[in-house]
Write a protein that holds these residues in place. Structure first.
Motif, PDB file in Angstrom:
ATOM      1  N   LEU A  56       0.922  -1.082  -0.002  1.00  0.00           N
ATOM      2  CA  LEU A  56       0.158   0.098  -0.072  1.00  0.00           C
ATOM      3  C   LEU A  56       0.911   1.220   0.131  1.00  0.00           C
ATOM      4  CD1 LEU A  56      -2.930  -0.840   2.415  1.00  0.00           C
ATOM      5  CD2 LEU A  56      -2.687  -1.349  -0.134  1.00  0.00           C
ATOM      6  N   SER A  71      -6.675   2.922  -6.654  1.00  0.00           N
ATOM      7  CA  SER A  71      -7.700   2.734  -5.607  1.00  0.00           C
ATOM      8  C   SER A  71      -9.075   3.652  -5.902  1.00  0.00           C
ATOM      9  CB  SER A  71      -7.039   3.177  -4.210  1.00  0.00           C
ATOM     10  OG  SER A  71      -6.642   4.553  -4.098  1.00  0.00           O
ATOM     11  N   ASP A 120      -9.352   6.735  -4.610  1.00  0.00           N
ATOM     12  CA  ASP A 120      -9.787   7.094  -3.563  1.00  0.00           C
ATOM     13  C   ASP A 120      -9.706   8.891  -3.579  1.00  0.00           C
ATOM     14  OD1 ASP A 120      -6.885   7.514  -3.565  1.00  0.00           O
ATOM     15  OD2 ASP A 120      -6.521   7.355  -1.522  1.00  0.00           O
ATOM     16  N   VAL A 172     -14.196   2.486  -3.064  1.00  0.00           N
ATOM     17  CA  VAL A 172     -12.813   2.674  -3.172  1.00  0.00           C
ATOM     18  C   VAL A 172     -12.007   1.191  -2.553  1.00  0.00           C
ATOM     19  CG1 VAL A 172     -10.580   3.433  -1.878  1.00  0.00           C
ATOM     20  CG2 VAL A 172     -12.551   4.971  -2.646  1.00  0.00           C
ATOM     21  N   VAL A 217      -9.835  -1.725  -4.828  1.00  0.00           N
ATOM     22  CA  VAL A 217      -8.430  -2.272  -4.355  1.00  0.00           C
ATOM     23  C   VAL A 217      -8.711  -3.736  -4.502  1.00  0.00           C
ATOM     24  CG1 VAL A 217      -6.883  -2.264  -2.437  1.00  0.00           C
ATOM     25  CG2 VAL A 217      -7.976  -0.184  -3.040  1.00  0.00           C
ATOM     26  N   VAL A 261      -0.214  -0.672  -4.728  1.00  0.00           N
ATOM     27  CA  VAL A 261      -1.519  -0.005  -4.827  1.00  0.00           C
ATOM     28  C   VAL A 261      -1.382   1.681  -4.423  1.00  0.00           C
ATOM     29  CG1 VAL A 261      -4.005   0.297  -3.633  1.00  0.00           C
ATOM     30  CG2 VAL A 261      -2.685  -1.906  -3.716  1.00  0.00           C
ATOM     31  N   MET A 287      -2.764   4.934  -3.135  1.00  0.00           N
ATOM     32  CA  MET A 287      -3.725   5.833  -2.178  1.00  0.00           C
ATOM     33  C   MET A 287      -3.127   6.993  -2.166  1.00  0.00           C
ATOM     34  SD  MET A 287      -5.012   2.540  -0.167  1.00  0.00           S
ATOM     35  CE  MET A 287      -6.738   3.074   0.080  1.00  0.00           C
ATOM     36  N   THR A 339     -10.352   7.633   2.384  1.00  0.00           N
ATOM     37  CA  THR A 339      -9.116   6.830   2.368  1.00  0.00           C
ATOM     38  C   THR A 339      -9.044   5.755   3.413  1.00  0.00           C
ATOM     39  OG1 THR A 339      -8.136   8.037   0.989  1.00  0.00           O
ATOM     40  CG2 THR A 339      -6.783   6.544   1.950  1.00  0.00           C
ATOM     41  N   VAL A 379     -10.107  -2.698   3.635  1.00  0.00           N
ATOM     42  CA  VAL A 379      -9.317  -3.469   2.768  1.00  0.00           C
ATOM     43  C   VAL A 379      -8.403  -4.475   3.297  1.00  0.00           C
ATOM     44  CG1 VAL A 379      -7.443  -3.137   1.316  1.00  0.00           C
ATOM     45  CG2 VAL A 379      -9.383  -1.831   0.742  1.00  0.00           C
TER      46      VAL A 379
END
Length: 282
Positions: free
Chosen positions: A69, A209, A211, A220, A224, A234, A236, A246, A253
């Motif tokens: 992430l 994502s 977002d 969102v 993902v 990913v 974000m 987010t 997530v």
């Protein structure tokens, strides 16, 4: 930087100010060879042909279910008055949630963001859960026609990146990686050549994502969860005013991906894993 509402095309239309769709005509050269971590620094990718800046999008698709992430901490050089008027470009609640859930992450920070929030920048950089990477100083585009972002001249591209590294040093940010993410995700061969002497690995992504500007955290989270594969990166955001959903999306997530057997890692681990080149998943 990106809005992904059912399609990347719509994302590019909606993400005028903060986008991460990837510019048309993005070079698709063969994957550069990774260079493993050494005592002198973290893993990077070797330069491409003619020494151009290498680009990393995701690790090999292997049986090792890892996912990174990444969070862009965006602030442009001219947004100081908006911050002074009360607009928040940070997201302390998101960072607290990542810590509570024990989720490693890579934060791509602009130099201007670090200057505006020095205590938060130092806190993120000193936490071994995280690593900080470069997202330019000014958040100006490195190509023309990049979703409405101001464009930085080619002669100033390297200086802008180095100015961000200087800003991190001045405010005391630690764990700064030699990784760079282009504002808007926009780059071309000229930009890659301009940054070759900066010694960075450019880091893109393979999961958008959606977002940026989104208010529906469930949407969102779905984007993902639908996009993640082993080795995914990913994208974000860690910008409260521009990505208000987010933190809620992350809370949805993280447990779902862990239920699927995924392990969260920082980008440096994915680049290091690329060096090992395990067998691809069919």
């Amino acid at each position: 930087m990106n809005i992904f509402v059912r399609s990347v095309t719509l994302a590019c239309v909606l993400g005028a100010a903060l986008t991460a769709c990837g510019a048309p005509g993005t070079p698709r050269a063969a994957r550069p060879e990774p260079v493993p971590a050494t005592a002198s620094g973290p893993p990077t990718l070797a330069p491409g042909p003619a020494g151009v800046t290498p680009v990393f999008r995701n690790a090999p698709r292997t049986g090792d279910r890892t996912v990174a992430l990444t969070f862009d901490a965006d602030m442009t050089a001219d947004q100081g008055p908006r911050a002074a008027a009360g607009e928040r470009f940070d997201n302390p609640r998101l960072v607290a949630t990542l810590r509570r859930l024990r989720v490693p992450a890579t934060v791509f920070m602009t130099g201007r963001w670090a200057e505006e929030y020095p205590a938060q920048a130092r806190s993120i950089g000193s936490d071994p859960l995280f690593e900080v990477a470069n997202h330019s100083y000014s958040h100006h585009a490195f190509t023309a026609d990049c979703y409405g972002l101001p464009t930085i001249p080619g002669a100033r591209m390297r200086a802008d990146v180095e100015r961000a590294f200087d800003a991190f040093r001045r405010v005391g940010v630690r764990r700064v990686m030699p990784y760079f993410r282009f504002p808007g995700g926009c780059y071309d061969r000229r930009a890659l050549r301009a940054l070759s002497a900066a010694g960075v690995t450019a880091v893109q992504w393979d999961v958008v994502s959606g977002d940026a500007f989104a208010t529906d955290a469930d949407a969102v989270a779905r984007d993902v969860l639908d996009g993640v594969r082993p080795g995914s990166v990913v994208v974000m955001h860690c910008t409260r005013s521009a990505a208000p959903a987010t933190e809620r999306a992350v809370r949805a997530v993280v447990p779902r991906l862990r239920e699927r057997g995924y392990r969260f890692v920082r980008v440096s681990e994915l680049i290091g894993a690329s060096h090992r080149r395990p067998t691809l998943v069919p």
